[in-house]
Write an enzyme that holds these catalytic residues in place. Sequence first.
Site, short mmCIF file in Angstrom:
data_model
loop_
_atom_site.label_atom_id
_atom_site.label_comp_id
_atom_site.label_asym_id
_atom_site.label_seq_id
_atom_site.Cartn_x
_atom_site.Cartn_y
_atom_site.Cartn_z
N CYS A 60 7.22 68.65 20.89
CA CYS A 60 6.83 69.54 21.98
C CYS A 60 7.06 68.91 23.35
O CYS A 60 7.01 67.70 23.51
CB CYS A 60 5.38 69.98 21.90
N ARG B 91 12.98 68.90 23.15
CA ARG B 91 11.85 68.36 22.37
C ARG B 91 11.33 69.37 21.35
O ARG B 91 10.47 69.05 20.54
CB ARG B 91 10.72 67.98 23.32
N TRP C 287 7.50 72.54 19.09
CA TRP C 287 8.09 72.19 17.79
C TRP C 287 6.91 72.17 16.83
O TRP C 287 6.08 71.26 16.88
CB TRP C 287 8.75 70.81 17.89
N ASN D 201 0.84 68.00 23.19
CA ASN D 201 1.90 67.47 22.35
C ASN D 201 1.27 66.40 21.48
O ASN D 201 0.63 65.49 22.01
CB ASN D 201 3.00 66.88 23.24
N GLY D 202 1.44 66.50 20.17
CA GLY D 202 0.84 65.52 19.26
C GLY D 202 0.14 66.22 18.13
O GLY D 202 0.32 67.42 17.92
N GLU E 143 26.79 57.31 10.34
CA GLU E 143 26.59 58.04 11.58
C GLU E 143 27.49 59.29 11.63
O GLU E 143 27.05 60.36 12.08
CB GLU E 143 26.84 57.10 12.78
N LYS F 119 25.99 63.03 12.04
CA LYS F 119 26.38 63.96 13.11
C LYS F 119 26.78 65.30 12.50
O LYS F 119 26.35 66.35 12.95
CB LYS F 119 27.58 63.43 13.91
N GLU G 88 23.71 67.22 10.84
CA GLU G 88 22.62 67.69 11.70
C GLU G 88 23.01 68.85 12.61
O GLU G 88 22.16 69.65 12.97
CB GLU G 88 21.97 66.54 12.49
N HIS H 258 30.71 53.81 -7.84
CA HIS H 258 29.55 53.56 -8.70
C HIS H 258 28.62 54.77 -8.75
O HIS H 258 27.42 54.61 -8.90
CB HIS H 258 28.81 52.32 -8.21
N LYS I 142 14.82 66.14 19.81
CA LYS I 142 15.42 64.88 20.23
C LYS I 142 14.43 63.72 20.18
O LYS I 142 14.75 62.62 19.78
CB LYS I 142 15.97 65.02 21.65
C1 G6P Z 1 15.37 62.05 16.45
C2 G6P Z 1 16.68 62.49 17.06
C3 G6P Z 1 17.80 61.53 16.67
C4 G6P Z 1 17.41 60.10 17.03
C5 G6P Z 1 16.08 59.70 16.40
C6 G6P Z 1 15.59 58.36 16.93
O1 G6P Z 1 15.40 62.27 15.08
O2 G6P Z 1 17.01 63.81 16.68
O3 G6P Z 1 18.98 61.89 17.35
O4 G6P Z 1 18.42 59.23 16.61
O5 G6P Z 1 15.09 60.67 16.73
O6 G6P Z 1 15.34 58.48 18.29
P1 G6P Z 1 15.24 57.29 19.31
O7 G6P Z 1 14.90 57.94 20.61
O8 G6P Z 1 14.13 56.39 18.82
O9 G6P Z 1 16.54 56.59 19.33
#
Ligand code: G6P
Length: 594
Positions: free
Chosen positions: A2, A28, A74, A100-101, A469, A473, A476, A492, A589
């Site tokens: 949030c 957020r 969220w 938020n929390g 990674e 990408k 997600e 394996h 994020k």
């Molecule tokens: C969330 C985001 C990711 C990010 C992760 C860690 O899941 O969607 O994109 O890599 O958090 O975030 P940070 O701010 O700790 O790198």
Amino acid sequence: MCGIVGIVRRRVGVARDLVKSLKKLEYRGYDSAGIALLSNGKIEVIKGVGTIDKVVGNLEGIGDGYAGIGHTRWATHGGVSPENAHPHLSCHGEVAVVHNGTLDDFEEMRSELMEKGHELKSETDTEVVAHLIEENLKDRDPFNAFVEAIRRLRGSYAIVSMMAGERALFLARNKSPLVIGLGDDGNYCASDVAALLHLTRRFIFLEDGEIAVLTPSKVEIWRFADGRLERVDRKADVIDWSPQLLDRGSFEHFMLKEIYEQPHVLKKIAESVDYYRKFSTKLDRMLEDGSLTIVAAGTSYHAGLIGKFLLSKLAGVRSEVLIASEFPEWSSHIKEGDVILAISQSGETADVLEAVRMARTKGARVISIVNVPGSTLTRMSDESVFIQAGPEVGVAATKTFTAQVAVLYVISSVMSGGNPSRELLKISDMLYGSMETFEHFAREVSDLFKEKEHVFFLGRGINYPTALEGALKLKEISYIHAEGYPAGEYKHGPLALIERGTPTVMLVPIDENLRRKALYNLMEVRSRGALTVTLQPEGADMPGDESLEVACTEELLSPLAYAVPLQLMAYRTAVLLGRNPDKPRNLAKSVTVE
Ligand code: G6P
């Protein structure tokens, strides 16, 4: 997660700025939104399900006020519904709260309040706070009513409250970020600085256990000490991020803009080697007395894996990498004097902060690699270094991944007496000159991916984490199932999943010996009908249904060279499938809950 925001001003006219700030926080969470405005002593709330645009539109027909609070949600406690959207009001509409929390024991408080005659309308934990304050107002002034309510709370919270007739915002923080912005004609608060950059550059970061009251002309902060409140004096920090960095400009999405910023960010890092040298020297000294554990989540975890590789190869430093949420279970061996290297873009990821808290109680020292200045992680660390990527808005991390990798490369290289600047500048130049080619390739590949259910990404050595990674990408933002794997390990087990036409992306090593092995792995999947996509060094001549030559001659820097086309491939696939890459479903994020 949030996003929350608050504004209090001398004059009426906060609504537009409130909504503008709130939009900067959409990354957020964006399942519901709402604002509350205070004018003529009364609180008016507009809230609902959907994005901020959908809920408040262009503000037509909505009043204005001299104070306001806003929220973008969220969901944690309670489904996505208009009732569960914030702000929450007390029974008589005299107290409004955004949060938020997550609060512990809220069911108990809820029953207690209902017994006292309060009517709660939502399933959220937040709503109890508004009613607790209202209950306290029966025999206390607004400030003490707020303080007593906060004293009852357990769990994580960043809370902002408004009360009818009070030209003030009441703030409290515990384990969820909350920053105060200082203005000339009023004061502000938000979950992060990005939301307030269009209003001010002067910020005070609240600490856990602190309470603050903002009026148009004053900011007062208190802290609980032995159950009593004491005043705290805090100087403002100036954050030099420009608000333009938060504009999409002519790019269709923030993610695309941020992908294109990467050559520039890498150049900046290459030109700041002296800044990183100081950090590297401190880390080196710390490692004389303890072992190194890297802790991170998501994309930052992948950067951490690459960091482990670089520290080992370049500086002979041994380390382990732990996923932050797993840290509590896997870290029994951490002892006094050990070093935790926490990597986080936001510096607010709850899992990372919790791991750091735990390591600290064991006497470990903490250093961090962070993007957001002033973030909680920087204040919990003995030393922090910034990756200088500027604000990242797209939920999928792009420029901050390559910046983290570049910083880890610089730190490892200078530890061994190397001069990383030249090689990094070469990669930056190569990326500047290759974006068009990468774009063209990404579009072709996205056409190939668009109807597939699974895509596999294979890499060896330092590009095993790059493969992870690349897969992250794609999954997600396009919602196509993707898996990254070490190319040699694939046989394996996962090889069983290959059918005719299954796309498999191979990150071809630059090192010739490794490349030979990768060729065997490529042939293994091709002979089973896989459609292969190769990212390879110039002249490697590896077979592939789609191939991209990347002008990189340094194995240790190849994650930087390969990450960019991988990001573009994911981006173009998401766009082709009609997904919004900046707001992938279910994700946010900055994940400030455990
Ligand atoms: C969330 C985001 C990711 C990010 C992760 C860690 O899941 O969607 O994109 O890599 O958090 O975030 P940070 O701010 O700790 O790198």
